[in-house]
Design a protein around this motif. Structure first.
Motif, PDB file in Angstrom:
ATOM      1  N   VAL A 214       0.892  -1.042   0.221  1.00  0.00           N
ATOM      2  CA  VAL A 214       0.076   0.109  -0.061  1.00  0.00           C
ATOM      3  C   VAL A 214       0.827   1.180   0.069  1.00  0.00           C
ATOM      4  CG1 VAL A 214      -1.759   1.222   1.337  1.00  0.00           C
ATOM      5  CG2 VAL A 214      -1.785  -1.168   1.230  1.00  0.00           C
ATOM      6  N   THR A 215       0.835   2.017  -1.149  1.00  0.00           N
ATOM      7  CA  THR A 215       1.609   3.127  -1.152  1.00  0.00           C
ATOM      8  C   THR A 215       0.517   4.628  -0.995  1.00  0.00           C
ATOM      9  OG1 THR A 215       1.597   3.292  -3.529  1.00  0.00           O
ATOM     10  CG2 THR A 215       3.231   2.006  -2.671  1.00  0.00           C
ATOM     11  N   PHE A 216       1.240   5.630  -0.701  1.00  0.00           N
ATOM     12  CA  PHE A 216       0.448   6.931  -0.438  1.00  0.00           C
ATOM     13  C   PHE A 216       1.341   7.861  -1.238  1.00  0.00           C
ATOM     14  CE2 PHE A 216      -0.757   4.410   3.123  1.00  0.00           C
ATOM     15  CZ  PHE A 216      -2.205   4.636   3.236  1.00  0.00           C
ATOM     16  N   GLY A 217       0.843   8.245  -2.393  1.00  0.00           N
ATOM     17  CA  GLY A 217       1.288   9.625  -3.014  1.00  0.00           C
ATOM     18  C   GLY A 217       2.892   9.177  -3.714  1.00  0.00           C
ATOM     19  N   SER A 218       2.943   7.893  -3.967  1.00  0.00           N
ATOM     20  CA  SER A 218       4.324   7.427  -4.475  1.00  0.00           C
ATOM     21  C   SER A 218       4.610   7.922  -5.735  1.00  0.00           C
ATOM     22  CB  SER A 218       4.471   5.717  -4.354  1.00  0.00           C
ATOM     23  OG  SER A 218       5.737   5.481  -5.107  1.00  0.00           O
ATOM     24  N   PRO A 219       5.820   8.095  -6.242  1.00  0.00           N
ATOM     25  CA  PRO A 219       6.077   8.515  -7.519  1.00  0.00           C
ATOM     26  C   PRO A 219       6.220   7.123  -8.595  1.00  0.00           C
ATOM     27  CG  PRO A 219       7.790   8.492  -6.420  1.00  0.00           C
ATOM     28  CD  PRO A 219       6.973   8.436  -5.538  1.00  0.00           C
ATOM     29  N   LEU A 220       5.960   7.240  -9.575  1.00  0.00           N
ATOM     30  CA  LEU A 220       5.675   5.896 -10.568  1.00  0.00           C
ATOM     31  C   LEU A 220       7.280   5.396 -10.421  1.00  0.00           C
ATOM     32  CD1 LEU A 220       4.286   7.662 -13.786  1.00  0.00           C
ATOM     33  CD2 LEU A 220       3.086   6.236 -12.263  1.00  0.00           C
ATOM     34  N   LEU A 221       7.271   3.868 -10.722  1.00  0.00           N
ATOM     35  CA  LEU A 221       8.223   3.189  -9.979  1.00  0.00           C
ATOM     36  C   LEU A 221       9.074   2.629 -11.361  1.00  0.00           C
ATOM     37  CD1 LEU A 221      10.226   1.806  -8.150  1.00  0.00           C
ATOM     38  CD2 LEU A 221       8.445  -0.132  -8.051  1.00  0.00           C
ATOM     39  N   LYS A 309      -5.622   6.118 -25.190  1.00  0.00           N
ATOM     40  CA  LYS A 309      -6.875   5.809 -25.601  1.00  0.00           C
ATOM     41  C   LYS A 309      -7.015   5.646 -27.250  1.00  0.00           C
ATOM     42  CE  LYS A 309     -10.765   8.725 -26.319  1.00  0.00           C
ATOM     43  NZ  LYS A 309     -11.437  10.144 -26.170  1.00  0.00           N
ATOM     44  N   LEU A 310      -6.028   6.182 -28.000  1.00  0.00           N
ATOM     45  CA  LEU A 310      -5.872   5.736 -29.335  1.00  0.00           C
ATOM     46  C   LEU A 310      -5.259   4.522 -29.478  1.00  0.00           C
ATOM     47  CD1 LEU A 310      -4.721   9.201 -30.516  1.00  0.00           C
ATOM     48  CD2 LEU A 310      -6.828   8.331 -30.647  1.00  0.00           C
ATOM     49  N   ALA A 311      -4.600   3.935 -28.562  1.00  0.00           N
ATOM     50  CA  ALA A 311      -3.854   2.317 -28.641  1.00  0.00           C
ATOM     51  C   ALA A 311      -3.265   2.360 -30.025  1.00  0.00           C
ATOM     52  CB  ALA A 311      -5.086   1.582 -28.404  1.00  0.00           C
ATOM     53  N   ASP A 312      -2.505   3.196 -30.584  1.00  0.00           N
ATOM     54  CA  ASP A 312      -1.931   3.267 -31.888  1.00  0.00           C
ATOM     55  C   ASP A 312      -0.431   2.680 -31.492  1.00  0.00           C
ATOM     56  OD1 ASP A 312      -0.727   3.570 -34.299  1.00  0.00           O
ATOM     57  OD2 ASP A 312      -0.745   5.526 -34.496  1.00  0.00           O
ATOM     58  N   PRO A 313      -0.174   1.242 -31.916  1.00  0.00           N
ATOM     59  CA  PRO A 313       1.149   0.578 -31.714  1.00  0.00           C
ATOM     60  C   PRO A 313       2.431   1.527 -32.609  1.00  0.00           C
ATOM     61  CG  PRO A 313      -0.531  -1.034 -32.467  1.00  0.00           C
ATOM     62  CD  PRO A 313      -1.033   0.320 -32.885  1.00  0.00           C
ATOM     63  N   ALA A 314       1.948   2.219 -33.582  1.00  0.00           N
ATOM     64  CA  ALA A 314       2.956   2.816 -34.304  1.00  0.00           C
ATOM     65  C   ALA A 314       3.414   4.099 -33.889  1.00  0.00           C
ATOM     66  CB  ALA A 314       2.657   3.010 -35.821  1.00  0.00           C
ATOM     67  N   ALA A 315       2.627   4.711 -32.820  1.00  0.00           N
ATOM     68  CA  ALA A 315       2.998   6.085 -32.181  1.00  0.00           C
ATOM     69  C   ALA A 315       4.077   5.902 -31.346  1.00  0.00           C
ATOM     70  CB  ALA A 315       1.579   6.423 -31.344  1.00  0.00           C
ATOM     71  N   ALA A 316       4.788   6.919 -31.306  1.00  0.00           N
ATOM     72  CA  ALA A 316       6.034   7.111 -30.266  1.00  0.00           C
ATOM     73  C   ALA A 316       5.611   7.283 -28.920  1.00  0.00           C
ATOM     74  CB  ALA A 316       6.947   8.103 -30.618  1.00  0.00           C
ATOM     75  N   PRO A 317       6.145   6.485 -27.782  1.00  0.00           N
ATOM     76  CA  PRO A 317       5.889   6.742 -26.269  1.00  0.00           C
ATOM     77  C   PRO A 317       5.707   8.235 -26.132  1.00  0.00           C
ATOM     78  CG  PRO A 317       7.157   4.758 -26.631  1.00  0.00           C
ATOM     79  CD  PRO A 317       7.269   5.435 -28.088  1.00  0.00           C
ATOM     80  N   SER A 318       4.715   8.696 -25.349  1.00  0.00           N
ATOM     81  CA  SER A 318       4.843  10.103 -25.006  1.00  0.00           C
ATOM     82  C   SER A 318       5.290  10.292 -23.583  1.00  0.00           C
ATOM     83  CB  SER A 318       3.365  10.599 -25.060  1.00  0.00           C
ATOM     84  OG  SER A 318       2.790  10.591 -26.445  1.00  0.00           O
ATOM     85  N   GLY A 319       5.935  11.420 -23.106  1.00  0.00           N
ATOM     86  CA  GLY A 319       6.403  11.784 -21.966  1.00  0.00           C
ATOM     87  C   GLY A 319       7.582  10.766 -21.612  1.00  0.00           C
ATOM     88  N   GLY A 320       7.543  10.652 -20.224  1.00  0.00           N
ATOM     89  CA  GLY A 320       8.558   9.857 -19.521  1.00  0.00           C
ATOM     90  C   GLY A 320       8.427   8.572 -19.679  1.00  0.00           C
ATOM     91  N   PRO A 321       9.614   7.501 -19.309  1.00  0.00           N
ATOM     92  CA  PRO A 321       9.437   6.077 -19.575  1.00  0.00           C
ATOM     93  C   PRO A 321       8.697   5.340 -18.766  1.00  0.00           C
ATOM     94  CG  PRO A 321      11.395   6.747 -18.441  1.00  0.00           C
ATOM     95  CD  PRO A 321      10.777   8.068 -18.536  1.00  0.00           C
ATOM     96  N   TYR A 322       8.113   5.895 -17.543  1.00  0.00           N
ATOM     97  CA  TYR A 322       7.384   5.230 -16.640  1.00  0.00           C
ATOM     98  C   TYR A 322       6.048   5.056 -16.548  1.00  0.00           C
ATOM     99  CZ  TYR A 322      11.748   5.708 -14.307  1.00  0.00           C
ATOM    100  OH  TYR A 322      13.337   5.938 -14.064  1.00  0.00           O
ATOM    101  N   ARG A 323       5.262   3.943 -16.174  1.00  0.00           N
ATOM    102  CA  ARG A 323       4.036   3.811 -16.371  1.00  0.00           C
ATOM    103  C   ARG A 323       3.479   2.980 -15.174  1.00  0.00           C
ATOM    104  NH1 ARG A 323       4.711   6.697 -19.782  1.00  0.00           N
ATOM    105  NH2 ARG A 323       4.490   6.604 -21.985  1.00  0.00           N
ATOM    106  N   PRO A 324       2.150   3.084 -14.797  1.00  0.00           N
ATOM    107  CA  PRO A 324       1.585   2.715 -13.639  1.00  0.00           C
ATOM    108  C   PRO A 324       1.287   1.139 -13.832  1.00  0.00           C
ATOM    109  CG  PRO A 324      -0.142   3.616 -14.895  1.00  0.00           C
ATOM    110  CD  PRO A 324       1.152   3.968 -15.543  1.00  0.00           C
ATOM    111  N   PHE A 325       1.404   0.285 -12.509  1.00  0.00           N
ATOM    112  CA  PHE A 325       0.967  -0.966 -12.416  1.00  0.00           C
ATOM    113  C   PHE A 325       0.341  -0.869 -11.217  1.00  0.00           C
ATOM    114  CE2 PHE A 325       4.897  -0.468 -10.302  1.00  0.00           C
ATOM    115  CZ  PHE A 325       4.820  -1.180  -9.006  1.00  0.00           C
ATOM    116  N   GLY A 326      -0.556  -2.201 -10.974  1.00  0.00           N
ATOM    117  CA  GLY A 326      -1.264  -2.276  -9.919  1.00  0.00           C
ATOM    118  C   GLY A 326      -2.639  -1.578  -9.926  1.00  0.00           C
ATOM    119  N   THR A 327      -3.433  -1.772  -8.715  1.00  0.00           N
ATOM    120  CA  THR A 327      -4.573  -0.971  -8.716  1.00  0.00           C
ATOM    121  C   THR A 327      -4.537   0.452  -7.931  1.00  0.00           C
ATOM    122  OG1 THR A 327      -5.792  -2.951  -7.912  1.00  0.00           O
ATOM    123  CG2 THR A 327      -6.895  -1.132  -7.138  1.00  0.00           C
TER     124      THR A 327
END
Length: 685
Positions: A214-221, A309-327
């Protein structure tokens, strides 16, 4: 058909707000937050103890923030740069996670986490306090008779064995919760991942006790590769990330690292530390323009949300390298909403942050330090009977009413003019993410129906096999095209089955199936049975067309990708005798267990390819005049004799292998004749 699907969709309930209310009304969040506060007050940055029958292990990120304060203030996001877990120091600690799919590794994707959290975790991992906690959780899976052996293992950590035994008595057989606030949450997530990894690799000691982070206000890992790896291991439900409506820290690392004001995360962490007065020189005010900071975060989080939302596989990733996981638990004074889909988590992180700030939460510091008040106020708010406002339009269905309640609980009020845009967008995203979350499971169910329809093709090949088992075996019958009509039918069914499984793998590669698809026993067993039955026919076809002479060996130049993946699935399942196209491994596993009768299908799917290579080697040895080369070829033949002999002795082969006219039987005769030659007998002796 679309209308019917729409009606079915509208008739279902929306449950994210129900799960959020259930979690918020339980004592879990309040107890976890208390442990976070205790960790921030502790000098070591780590505390553990029991509460309500559950062991809580709290982590503070203040020591890490203090050590990184200088670099962060200097500018840039270097302290949060991604670091791969495949290094020497971390590979063994996170082995199940770094075992990425071969295709993912080929394109350069790797499981990586932010450098600061990993550095602090590794430092804590070597401390006596954490070693006590780690070894205690390991002992939950051990019998008490192993105490003496464990004591020897504990000595290098300089832990007090008596204290460890006392702690063991407190937590034996109880659940464990790892928790932390801000950077401490990222460290807690790494500790939970490490615990899950060592638990999965120590399954011989029985199942581990329940574990939750359980994390509170945690930055993306971690990167998206980490998120996929966690889903593959079925660990997504072990992580719960509590995020307040306007907290910048959980959203900041969506921005490109070179644009991230990293000092903000560090300084906010230090502001939560009661001991900060002793280090006041390291703590400076957040000088960044709040409006500019909010605009930076909204821009990049919105871009990532739109990309997903667009789910375009050819699109270059936006922003930073981190993404969420879990609930993700999106909290506001009005309640909480649980979102367990990574795409929906990004969308809700954006929608809640983009809504107008409530009075008293204008500053980033206030939004980041409000979790103690939230975990106390939300249960009180839930005690008050809550109904939709009279001004709201009547809901078209229970599902629409549930979406409205979820928006209200997350802090987005549909009837407030300032929230109208965010409410409309969030409503659309919640519905879309629900469909996206269900789609892989629906695809899997549809595939199960197709698998049932394709089963008669497999049955026809089984019948073809039984027809030739007693004469020369179905491998040689297919290779020699015995009975052309039966051969044509078997070949057609072989091609149909291959097309079906290639389609399954294409859907899996495209993310259209559940991430743990290859762990589901139904599909692993079906793939394995298909492989053992049909791959011999593929080998026969390969050699019948002499492709082994034009392309090369079947195992390296002719084997389909699906068989390599099926081998991997079977090995991960942990079944003995998994065929990996290496005869020594199969024979070794076969020697550890003996069947009472011959297997229905030969357990090494590449057995016949090795037989073909052995026959060619025997033919080559008969004409070899160079003594050194002859000795090398005879040694390879002797190795194959040992390998195949082990399989036959343990009955790991089907009866068709021993058919009077099979290729294997013919090789045995050729090998025995070769051994009678004087020069061969001299070398073998």
């Amino acid at each position: 058909m679309d209308d019917a699907a729409g009606e079915e969709e509208a008739s279902m309930f929306e449950t994210s707000h129900v799960l959020g209310a259930l979690l918020a009304s339980s004592p879990l969040l309040a107890r976890a937050w208390d442990r976070c506060a205790a960790a921030d007050a502790a000098a070591s940055g780590l505390v553990h103890g029991e509460d309500g029958g559950t062991v809580y292990v709290g982590f503070s990120g203040a020591p890490a923030a203090l050590s990184a304060a200088g670099a962060a203030v200097a500018g840039g996001g270097g302290v949060f740069a991604p670091v791969g877990l495949g290094g020497d120091a971390t590979r063994r600690m996170f082995a199940p996670l770094v075992a990425a799919e071969p295709d993912a590794a080929a394109v350069g994707e790797q499981v990586a986490v932010q450098a600061l959290a990993l550095q602090c975790f590794l430092k804590l991992w070597g401390s006596p306090d954490f070693q006590v906690c780690t070894y205690v959780t390991e002992m939950l899976k051990l019998n008490l008779c192993c105490m003496l052996q464990l004591e020897i293992e504990l000595r290098p950590t300089h832990c007090n064995l008596l204290a460890m035994q006392i702690l063991l008595d407190q937590i034996r057989g109880k659940a464990v919760v790892f928790t932390g606030h801000s950077l401490g949450g990222a460290i807690a997530a790494l500790a939970a991942l490490h615990y899950l990894c060592i638990s999965s690799s120590s399954s011989t000691f029985g199942p581990a006790p329940p574990v939750l982070c359980v994390t509170f206000g945690s930055p993306l890992l971690g990167t998206e590769a980490l998120s996929r790896a966690i889903l593959r291991e079925r660990w997504g439900g072990n992580f719960c990330h509590v995020v307040s409506q306007h907290d910048v820290v959980p959203r900041l690392l969506f921005c490109p690292l070179d644009a991230v004001p990293a000092r903000i995360i560090v300084e906010m962490q230090l502001r939560q530390w009661p001991a900060r007065t002793h280090h006041s020189g390291a703590v400076t005010a957040v000088t960044a323009d709040r409006d500019a900071l909010r605009q930076l975060i909204q821009t990049h989080v919105g871009a990532v949300a739109m990309e997903q939302k667009l789910a375009d596989p050819a699109a270059a990733p936006s922003g930073g390298p981190y993404r969420p996981f879990g609930t993700y638990v999106m909290c506001s004074p009005d309640g909480a909403v649980c979102v367990d889909n990574p795409a929906a988590a990004v969308q809700m992180l954006y929608a809640t942050f983009a809504s107008r700030c409530a009075p008293g939460l204008e500053s980033p510091e206030a939004a980041h330090s409000c979790y103690g008040d939230l975990v106390l106020k939300i249960p009180q708010h839930l005690l008050v009977k809550r109904v939709l406002r009279a001004a709201d339009a009547p809901a078209a269905s229970n599902y629409d009413a549930g979406v409205s309640l979820a928006l209200e609980a997350s802090g987005i009020h549909a009837m407030v003019r300032a929230h109208a845009t965010e409410a409309s967008t969030a409503r659309q995203w919640l519905k879309m993410s629900r469909r996206a979350g269900r789609r892989p499971s629906l695809n899997c169910a549809q595939l199960a129906t197709k698998l049932g329809r394709i089963t008669p093709c497999r049955a026809q090949i089984e019948w073809y096999k039984a027809l030739f088992d007693g004469e020369l075996g179905y491998y040689d019958a297919f290779k020699q095209r015995r009975s052309p009509k039966k051969f044509s039918k078997a070949n057609m069914y072989r091609i149909k089955l291959g097309q079906f499984w290639d389609g399954v793998l294409a859907m899996l590669d495209a993310g259209q199936l559940p991430h743990d698809f290859h762990r589901r026993a139904k599909w692993v067993n079906a793939a394995r049975f298909y492989q053992l039955l049909v791959e011999p026919l593929d080998i026969a076809d390969y050699h019948r067309r002499n492709l082994h002479r034009t392309r090369g060996r079947y195992a390296t130049h002719g084997r389909e990708r699906r068989y390599e993946l099926f081998d991997r699935w079977w090995q991960e399942k942990g079944c003995a005798g998994a065929g990996v196209c290496r005869g020594g491994d199969v024979a070794a596993s076969a020697s550890r267990r003996r069947r009472s009768k011959y297997a229905g299908l030969t357990q090494d799917p590449c057995f016949w390819a090795r037989v073909e290579e052995a026959r060619e080697q025997a033919e080559s040895a008969r004409g070899e005049r160079d003594a050194a080369k002859l000795a090398m070829k005879l040694e390879e033949l002797r190795e194959f004799e040992h390998y195949s002999g082990e399989l036959v002795a343990s009955r790991e082969v089907s009866v068709d292998v021993l058919a009077p006219q099979s290729s294997y039987t013919l090789w045995v005769e050729e090998w025995n004749q070769l051994k009678l030659r004087d020069e061969v007998r001299t070398i073998l002796l």
